[in-house]
Design a protein around this motif. Structure first.
Motif: not given
Length: 744
Positions: A320, A365, A257
């Protein structure tokens, strides 16, 4: 140095007497010889041959590069040093070396044992590229060298931002323009070589080895004994010509992530239709000029038409990382002919396809947004106390901003005096181009200050404004700070305010002081430093609405008067020695000029009837009364004011003209002193400025001495920044004085 104005070539003899016309010519000459220099991105690989301090030598420790080498082992280093113009330089070296410059052997230095004293060699660099090659021999105590390229007056200061600028760049074709010395070796000695005596070392330096025998081709692989040797740095291990961004290899510590970005640009293509070829592992988001044109949460391949391009466009990719260890993307922009179009316009490089994209990451993130504002003037935070900057895709090379040249966008105090003169002259003449040159010069330094701090942390020596990062004395604080405030007053540029705060903190809390609060240097006190402090202090008082700074300026003037003013003369000594509690009693011309200039700056910015104003007025009158008494028959002032045998000096003459003219105009000085300003101005036109606007007879930067003869012997230099801007200021102030006296 010590250039002389030729008879018949003066500005006065060309019929120019008006300050406005002289100012126009001098400013035009300054700008022609000091053009704008844009900041350029260049690839950079950390190297073993590098500077340890901003203006120090480049140091090579081949013993660390090639451990356990025998005495007599040879290593080579090579660089291309660009020069904007021909220039005499001093090359200072240590180590057992032979040095070539542009194919000529200019120094052989044999130094067995640990002594290794620096050796100075006078050379002339040509305009354009200059090839430097160093052959170094292990002498038994050291296998390495140092090298410094300097303007002759400052032989131990690498030429970077003042008078002349150069930097070593790789000689390999693929790496041209990138900072660094290439190196090659090791070349072991013949069997049985065990001694480091002079004769054997000389033999090793004089015996040509394969790099010399093959004509210094830096792109060839060389066979030596049982090995193949190539100039380092070589091609990175993961560099590829195809446009695959292997983010897993670039960001090995990234977690699922986390994301990274790639950026490239598309130049105008007319009606030529374009398309993207996309392949990726991990989620991908693509934005064209900020607008999303592709998004996929899954790995995949896709072809996307994007039409034609009539202007430069920014293509930003966000990728990502998923749970899979594979994390990469490939994005190509191709036209109808199948040609790739991605480019980084600001990146100067010969790396071809390997330098079409820049990358940054990894962002957690919580640090990543939907998009990223692409900037090259600051690092990006990727977590607590962690910041990163753009890199190429090989895992070894970073993009790094550089500014070439030695005036525009540089921090050095004498340059700031030049910019002050250019700004005042521009506004008097309503020359917007010249005005924007000054404001942009200051503004760009403020914008890149944050990056420069980060760059120093990463590489040891910043690629930009290194003087701005060492604010432990007044020289790098006062005049840059003053000019930043002048810039802010005109532009309201937000980045200036925090930088001015840093400078104010350094001046108020980081400069050594006497018990009464007067500034001094580590072991000396200089007349110069009243000007390096008080013009900033009074502007800080105005900017912040804080009278502490005004009171500080007045306190400094009183402290300098107490220690440096010479009894019964009214003039100021250049230096005070705190340990001996004595002056040198040398009234250096420009040192007295700095005092006079500073006093007029204080008076310009003090509110009416502010406490201490009368003391400043009295001191200015004492000093300038003494100054006019030593003006010579030509209208000039001398390098040592009370020594007619010392040379006539331009910068102090110009400072006295501007201080007298400013003082008369504001009513601080008696009107009859105007005639001394006029005589000084005419002398400058007759004796110091040629018809092209070149300024002669400016004393180079001074050190300090108890010996008067020291000041007699300081050389002058044409168009030195200690004088050109001051002549412009003299022109502006004289014209304002005449207009004021005429009632205009």
């Amino acid at each position: 140095m010590n250039e002389m104005l030729q008879e018949g070539d003066s500005l006065y003899e060309a019929g120019v007497t008006q300050p406005s016309e002289a100012s126009r010519l001098i400013a035009a000459r300054m700008l022609a010889t000091r053009p704008r220099q844009p900041i350029r991105l260049r690839p950079y690989q950390p190297q073993p041959i590098r500077q340890q301090t901003p203006f120090g030598s480049y140091e090579a420790d081949f013993a660390a590069v090639w451990p356990d080498c025998a005495i007599g082992t040879v290593g080579y280093a090579a660089a291309i040093l660009p020069a904007a113009h021909e220039q005499d330089v001093v090359i200072t070296t240590t180590g057992t070396i032979k040095l070539w410059l542009n194919g000529q052997a200019v120094r052989t230095h044999l130094e067995p044992g640990p002594s290794d004293e620096p050796v100075h060699t006078n050379c002339r660099m040509r305009e354009g590229d200059n090839e430097m090659i160093i052959k170094c021999v292990h002498n038994g105590s050291r296998f390495g060298f140092s090298v410094n390229v300097a303007f002759p007056r400052y032989p131990m200061m690498w030429a970077k931002d003042y008078l002349f600028s150069t930097r070593p760049t790789f000689p390999q074709n693929r790496l041209r323009g990138e900072e660094g010395f290439a190196y090659l070796g090791p070349f072991e000695p013949p069997a049985g070589t065990t001694t480091g005596d002079i004769d054997s070392l000389a033999n090793r330096l004089d015996t040509p080895l394969p790099p010399e025998q093959r004509g210094w081709n830096f792109d060839l692989t060389i066979a030596y004994r049982d090995r193949l040797l190539s100039w380092s740095p070589g091609k990175p291990a993961i560099e590829a010509d195809r446009p695959r961004a292997d983010l897993a290899a670039l960001y090995k510590d990234a977690k699922p992530n986390d994301c990274a970005y790639g950026v490239t640009y598309i130049e105008p293509t007319g009606d030529n239709k374009l398309h993207l070829s996309i392949a990726h592992r991990g989620a991908l988001n693509i934005r064209l000029d900020g607008a999303e044109i592709y998004r996929s949460e899954q790995s995949g391949q896709y072809t996307l038409p994007i039409g034609s391009s009539s202007r430069r466009r920014e293509l930003l990719v966000q990728s990502v990382r998923g749970e899979s260890p594979d994390w990469e993307f490939t994005v190509e922009v191709r036209d109808e002919r199948g040609e790739r179009l991605e480019t980084i316009p600001w990146l100067e490089t010969n790396r071809g396809d390997a330098a079409r994209w820049l990358y940054i990451g990894p962002f957690a993130p919580e640090e990543a947004g939907e998009s990223l504002e692409v900037r090259y003037d600051r690092p990006y935070s990727i977590g607590p106390a962690r910041s990163v900057f753009w890199s190429l895709g090989d895992g070894e090379t970073w993009a790094r901003p550089y500014r070439d040249g030695y005036f525009y966008g540089q921090w050095m105090y004498a340059i700031q005096v030049g910019l002050y003169g250019l700004l005042e002259a521009a506004e008097a003449a309503r020359n917007e181009e010249q005005r924007s040159y000054v404001l942009d010069s200051m503004g760009e330094m403020a914008k890149y200050y944050r990056y420069a701090l980060w760059d120093r942390e990463q590489y040891g020596v910043s690629s930009l404004i290194p003087r701005a990062l060492e604010l432990n004395e007044l020289d790098p604080c006062g005049l840059p700070g003053m000019m930043l405030i002048e810039c802010f007053n005109r532009t309201q540029l937000a980045e200036i305010v925090p930088l001015v705060d840093v400078i104010a903190q350094a001046v108020m809390n980081g400069i050594p002081r006497f018990a009464d609060g007067t500034f001094h240097r580590k072991s000396t006190m200089w007349a110069d430093d009243l000007f390096m402090s008080t013009p900033l202090l009074v502007r800080l008082g105005r900017l912040k609405g804080d009278t502490r700074y005004l009171d500080e300026a007045i306190r400094q003037a009183a402290g300098y008067r107490e220690r440096l003013q010479m009894p019964n003369k009214g003039l100021f000594a250049h230096i005070y020695f705190p340990d001996q509690q004595m002056r040198n009693d040398v009234p250096w011309g420009r040192g007295n000029g700095w005092i006079a200039f500073a006093l007029t700056e204080i008076l310009l910015h003090l509110p009416e009837a502010y406490p201490g104003t009368e003391m400043i007025l009295g001191l200015l009158n004492e000093l300038l009364t003494a100054v006019v008494n030593v003006q010579n028959a030509t209208g000039m002032w001398h390098q040592v004011l009370d020594e007619p045998q010392s040379y006539e000096e331009t910068s102090c003459t110009a400072i006295f003209v501007l201080s007298l003219a400013r003082g008369v105009r504001h009513g601080w000085l008696a009107p009859e002193l105007a005639e001394h300003a006029r005589r000084g101005w005419r002398a400058l036109l007759e004796r110091c400025v040629d018809r092209d606007g070149n300024v002669y007879g400016v004393c180079l930067g001074s050190g300090c001495s108890m010996d008067r003869r020291y000041y007699f012997d300081i050389p002058t230099h044409m168009n030195d920044d200690h004088g050109t801007g001051i002549v412009l200021l003299a022109a502006v102030e004289l014209e304002r004085m005449e207009q004021s006296l005429a009632g205009e």
